[in-house]
Design a protein around this motif. Structure first.
Motif, PDB file in Angstrom:
ATOM      1  N   PRO A   4       1.073  -1.256  -0.350  1.00  0.00           N
ATOM      2  CA  PRO A   4      -0.108  -0.436   0.279  1.00  0.00           C
ATOM      3  C   PRO A   4       1.146   1.581   0.227  1.00  0.00           C
ATOM      4  O   PRO A   4       2.200   1.548   0.458  1.00  0.00           O
ATOM      5  N   GLU A   5       0.604   2.460  -0.157  1.00  0.00           N
ATOM      6  CA  GLU A   5       0.768   3.704  -0.864  1.00  0.00           C
ATOM      7  C   GLU A   5       0.663   3.587   0.502  1.00  0.00           C
ATOM      8  O   GLU A   5      -0.478   3.936   1.381  1.00  0.00           O
ATOM      9  N   LEU A   6       1.959   4.701   1.460  1.00  0.00           N
ATOM     10  CA  LEU A   6       0.859   5.530   2.164  1.00  0.00           C
ATOM     11  C   LEU A   6       1.924   7.212   2.390  1.00  0.00           C
ATOM     12  O   LEU A   6       2.470   7.851   1.863  1.00  0.00           O
ATOM     13  N   THR A   7       0.463   8.211   3.176  1.00  0.00           N
ATOM     14  CA  THR A   7       1.363   9.552   3.131  1.00  0.00           C
ATOM     15  C   THR A   7       2.006  10.323   4.038  1.00  0.00           C
ATOM     16  O   THR A   7       1.972   8.807   5.078  1.00  0.00           O
ATOM     17  N   GLN A   8       2.742  11.475   4.462  1.00  0.00           N
ATOM     18  CA  GLN A   8       3.278  10.758   5.544  1.00  0.00           C
ATOM     19  C   GLN A   8       2.712  11.067   7.021  1.00  0.00           C
ATOM     20  O   GLN A   8       2.810  10.996   7.881  1.00  0.00           O
ATOM     21  N   GLY A  72       0.377  -9.080  14.620  1.00  0.00           N
ATOM     22  CA  GLY A  72      -0.928  -8.772  14.780  1.00  0.00           C
ATOM     23  C   GLY A  72      -0.974  -8.906  15.264  1.00  0.00           C
ATOM     24  O   GLY A  72      -2.697  -8.382  15.680  1.00  0.00           O
ATOM     25  N   LEU A  73      -0.650  -8.028  16.765  1.00  0.00           N
ATOM     26  CA  LEU A  73      -0.868  -7.395  17.770  1.00  0.00           C
ATOM     27  C   LEU A  73      -1.161  -5.529  18.063  1.00  0.00           C
ATOM     28  O   LEU A  73      -1.686  -5.245  18.524  1.00  0.00           O
ATOM     29  N   ILE A  74      -0.753  -5.336  17.129  1.00  0.00           N
ATOM     30  CA  ILE A  74      -1.245  -3.979  16.489  1.00  0.00           C
ATOM     31  C   ILE A  74      -1.757  -3.462  15.791  1.00  0.00           C
ATOM     32  O   ILE A  74      -1.870  -4.126  14.457  1.00  0.00           O
ATOM     33  N   THR A  75      -2.458  -2.511  16.073  1.00  0.00           N
ATOM     34  CA  THR A  75      -3.513  -1.947  15.503  1.00  0.00           C
ATOM     35  C   THR A  75      -3.167  -0.534  14.506  1.00  0.00           C
ATOM     36  O   THR A  75      -2.822   0.065  14.879  1.00  0.00           O
ATOM     37  N   LEU A  76      -3.354  -0.532  12.891  1.00  0.00           N
ATOM     38  CA  LEU A  76      -2.654   0.517  12.946  1.00  0.00           C
ATOM     39  C   LEU A  76      -3.837   0.995  12.208  1.00  0.00           C
ATOM     40  O   LEU A  76      -4.902  -0.036  11.480  1.00  0.00           O
ATOM     41  N   PRO A  77      -3.940   2.190  11.333  1.00  0.00           N
ATOM     42  CA  PRO A  77      -4.567   2.426  10.688  1.00  0.00           C
ATOM     43  C   PRO A  77      -4.839   2.822   8.735  1.00  0.00           C
ATOM     44  O   PRO A  77      -5.463   2.909   8.427  1.00  0.00           O
ATOM     45  N   VAL A  78      -3.548   1.814   8.735  1.00  0.00           N
ATOM     46  CA  VAL A  78      -3.089   1.324   7.162  1.00  0.00           C
ATOM     47  C   VAL A  78      -2.769  -0.275   7.049  1.00  0.00           C
ATOM     48  O   VAL A  78      -2.496  -0.281   8.136  1.00  0.00           O
ATOM     49  N   ALA A  79      -3.151  -1.039   6.770  1.00  0.00           N
ATOM     50  CA  ALA A  79      -3.085  -2.045   6.471  1.00  0.00           C
ATOM     51  C   ALA A  79      -1.962  -2.713   5.866  1.00  0.00           C
ATOM     52  O   ALA A  79      -1.515  -2.154   4.741  1.00  0.00           O
ATOM     53  N   LEU A  80      -0.668  -2.949   6.909  1.00  0.00           N
ATOM     54  CA  LEU A  80       1.032  -3.852   6.426  1.00  0.00           C
ATOM     55  C   LEU A  80       1.079  -4.916   6.742  1.00  0.00           C
ATOM     56  O   LEU A  80       0.405  -5.595   7.897  1.00  0.00           O
ATOM     57  N   PRO A  81       1.933  -5.532   5.698  1.00  0.00           N
ATOM     58  CA  PRO A  81       2.337  -6.923   6.735  1.00  0.00           C
ATOM     59  C   PRO A  81       3.021  -7.065   8.018  1.00  0.00           C
ATOM     60  O   PRO A  81       3.821  -5.970   7.840  1.00  0.00           O
ATOM     61  N   ALA A  82       2.766  -7.658   8.715  1.00  0.00           N
ATOM     62  CA  ALA A  82       2.796  -7.760  10.110  1.00  0.00           C
ATOM     63  C   ALA A  82       3.812  -8.049  10.652  1.00  0.00           C
ATOM     64  O   ALA A  82       4.447  -7.749  11.397  1.00  0.00           O
ATOM     65  N   ASN A  83       5.141  -8.432   9.208  1.00  0.00           N
ATOM     66  CA  ASN A  83       6.368  -8.468   9.722  1.00  0.00           C
ATOM     67  C   ASN A  83       7.046  -6.993   9.886  1.00  0.00           C
ATOM     68  O   ASN A  83       8.047  -7.092  10.178  1.00  0.00           O
ATOM     69  N   LEU A  84       6.269  -5.992   8.639  1.00  0.00           N
ATOM     70  CA  LEU A  84       6.639  -5.048   8.388  1.00  0.00           C
ATOM     71  C   LEU A  84       6.734  -4.112   9.502  1.00  0.00           C
ATOM     72  O   LEU A  84       7.403  -3.762  10.474  1.00  0.00           O
ATOM     73  N   VAL A 159      11.265  14.092  10.284  1.00  0.00           N
ATOM     74  CA  VAL A 159      11.237  12.080  10.212  1.00  0.00           C
ATOM     75  C   VAL A 159      10.742  11.697   9.575  1.00  0.00           C
ATOM     76  O   VAL A 159      10.914  10.503   8.974  1.00  0.00           O
ATOM     77  N   GLY A 160       8.893  11.935   9.796  1.00  0.00           N
ATOM     78  CA  GLY A 160       8.083  10.712   8.555  1.00  0.00           C
ATOM     79  C   GLY A 160       8.459  10.997   8.095  1.00  0.00           C
ATOM     80  O   GLY A 160       8.217  10.549   6.291  1.00  0.00           O
ATOM     81  N   PHE A 161       8.659  12.222   7.290  1.00  0.00           N
ATOM     82  CA  PHE A 161       9.439  12.500   5.749  1.00  0.00           C
ATOM     83  C   PHE A 161      10.255  12.057   5.097  1.00  0.00           C
ATOM     84  O   PHE A 161      10.748  11.785   4.279  1.00  0.00           O
ATOM     85  N   ARG A 162      10.929  11.489   6.098  1.00  0.00           N
ATOM     86  CA  ARG A 162      12.306  11.065   5.618  1.00  0.00           C
ATOM     87  C   ARG A 162      12.211   9.312   5.206  1.00  0.00           C
ATOM     88  O   ARG A 162      12.830   8.648   4.310  1.00  0.00           O
ATOM     89  N   PHE A 163      11.071   8.656   5.662  1.00  0.00           N
ATOM     90  CA  PHE A 163      10.568   7.644   4.985  1.00  0.00           C
ATOM     91  C   PHE A 163       9.633   7.441   3.916  1.00  0.00           C
ATOM     92  O   PHE A 163       9.377   7.252   3.568  1.00  0.00           O
ATOM     93  N   ILE A 164       9.800   8.841   3.306  1.00  0.00           N
ATOM     94  CA  ILE A 164       8.727   9.186   2.033  1.00  0.00           C
ATOM     95  C   ILE A 164      10.235   9.108   0.721  1.00  0.00           C
ATOM     96  O   ILE A 164      10.915  10.246   0.411  1.00  0.00           O
ATOM     97  N   ILE A 172       4.414   9.344  -1.145  1.00  0.00           N
ATOM     98  CA  ILE A 172       4.374   7.699  -0.766  1.00  0.00           C
ATOM     99  C   ILE A 172       5.924   7.326  -0.265  1.00  0.00           C
ATOM    100  O   ILE A 172       6.842   7.973  -0.365  1.00  0.00           O
ATOM    101  N   VAL A 173       5.990   6.102   0.661  1.00  0.00           N
ATOM    102  CA  VAL A 173       6.330   5.389   1.312  1.00  0.00           C
ATOM    103  C   VAL A 173       6.997   4.888   0.729  1.00  0.00           C
ATOM    104  O   VAL A 173       6.330   3.895  -0.429  1.00  0.00           O
ATOM    105  N   ASN A 174       7.951   4.617   0.556  1.00  0.00           N
ATOM    106  CA  ASN A 174       8.884   3.547  -0.147  1.00  0.00           C
ATOM    107  C   ASN A 174       9.111   2.430   1.443  1.00  0.00           C
ATOM    108  O   ASN A 174       9.859   2.432   1.872  1.00  0.00           O
ATOM    109  N   LEU A 175       8.609   1.620   0.678  1.00  0.00           N
ATOM    110  CA  LEU A 175       9.026   0.200   1.775  1.00  0.00           C
ATOM    111  C   LEU A 175       9.493  -0.539   2.269  1.00  0.00           C
ATOM    112  O   LEU A 175       9.550  -0.872   3.331  1.00  0.00           O
ATOM    113  N   THR A 176      10.854  -0.558   1.386  1.00  0.00           N
ATOM    114  CA  THR A 176      11.690  -1.188   1.015  1.00  0.00           C
ATOM    115  C   THR A 176      12.622  -0.656   2.067  1.00  0.00           C
ATOM    116  O   THR A 176      13.468  -0.938   2.639  1.00  0.00           O
TER     117      THR A 176
END
Length: 212
Positions: A4-8, A72-84, A159-164, A172-176
């Motif tokens: 999924p694409e994520l905003t800042q 699986g125990l962390i509820t996030l605002p967007v769906a991401l793979p659990a290992n990430l 800091v959030g922008f550094r991940f964008i 968008i977030v580069n998830l890698t």
């Protein structure tokens, strides 16, 4: 699997959620305060306690299914793979634990900001300057503690922008890069080297007051 694409703003929501869970604790995971106390009580000095904690936390993440079960125990605002999700949570909790072991309060807003800065693995001074914080030739720990909340918020946003990464006019977030994993996001391998770099940075910041 399409990531999924994520905003800042969503990145910051995830950071804050992981930090809050690291401070409050998950059902299958000790919070950073309890974890710090456990190691400080077990070992003769802070340095040994910190290094042992780091080694054990990294080793724990090699356990099959451990990261996935945490995610699986962390509820996030967007769906991401659990290992990430779990890698990011574990890294934030590790940094927060290091901070506590050196006598810092994780509920302090400046400590939260420093944890986020450590997580980026990049220049703290540059991020702070980009956020409009003015200081002399060297950024110091005592200076960061005195930064008002409004500026701390701006630093957190940077800091959030550094991940964008920018794709045209859309952020968008580069998830890698968001949660670096050896062999890419599909393999789900824990990033040992990257996590140790982050840990060493946290030791320098909270243990020795060295901010770059």
């Amino acid at each position: 699997m399409k990531m999924p694409e994520l905003t800042q703003d969503q990145v910051m929501e995830i950071l804050d959620k992981c930090y809050n869970e690291a401070v409050n604790g998950l059902a299958k995971s000790k919070n950073c305060v309890d974890l710090a106390s456990e190691y400080l009580n077990r070992y003769p000095n802070t340095e040994i306690a910190v290094k042992t904690m780091i080694n054990n936390q990294i080793a724990m993440c090699t356990t099959s299914g451990f990261l996935t079960s945490l995610g699986g125990l962390i509820t996030l605002p967007v769906a991401l793979p659990a290992n990430l999700v779990s890698v990011w949570y574990m890294q934030i909790r590790m940094i927060g634990t290091i901070a506590v072991m050196y006598g810092f309060d994780p509920l302090d807003d400046s400590v939260r900001t420093l944890v986020y800065l450590c997580l980026t693995g990049t220049s703290m001074s540059k991020i702070c300057r980009d956020a409009g914080v003015q200081f002399g030739n060297k950024l110091t720990l005592s200076f960061v503690k005195k930064i008002p909340g409004s500026l701390l918020t701006k630093i957190n946003q940077k800091v959030g922008f550094r991940f964008i990464t920018r794709a045209g006019t859309t952020g968008i977030v580069n998830l890698t890069k968001l949660v670096p994993l050896v062999g890419g996001v599909v393999g789900g391998a824990f990033d040992f080297a990257g996590t140790r770099v982050i840990a060493n940075k946290a030791i320098k910041v909270f243990g020795y007051g060295k901010l770059d």
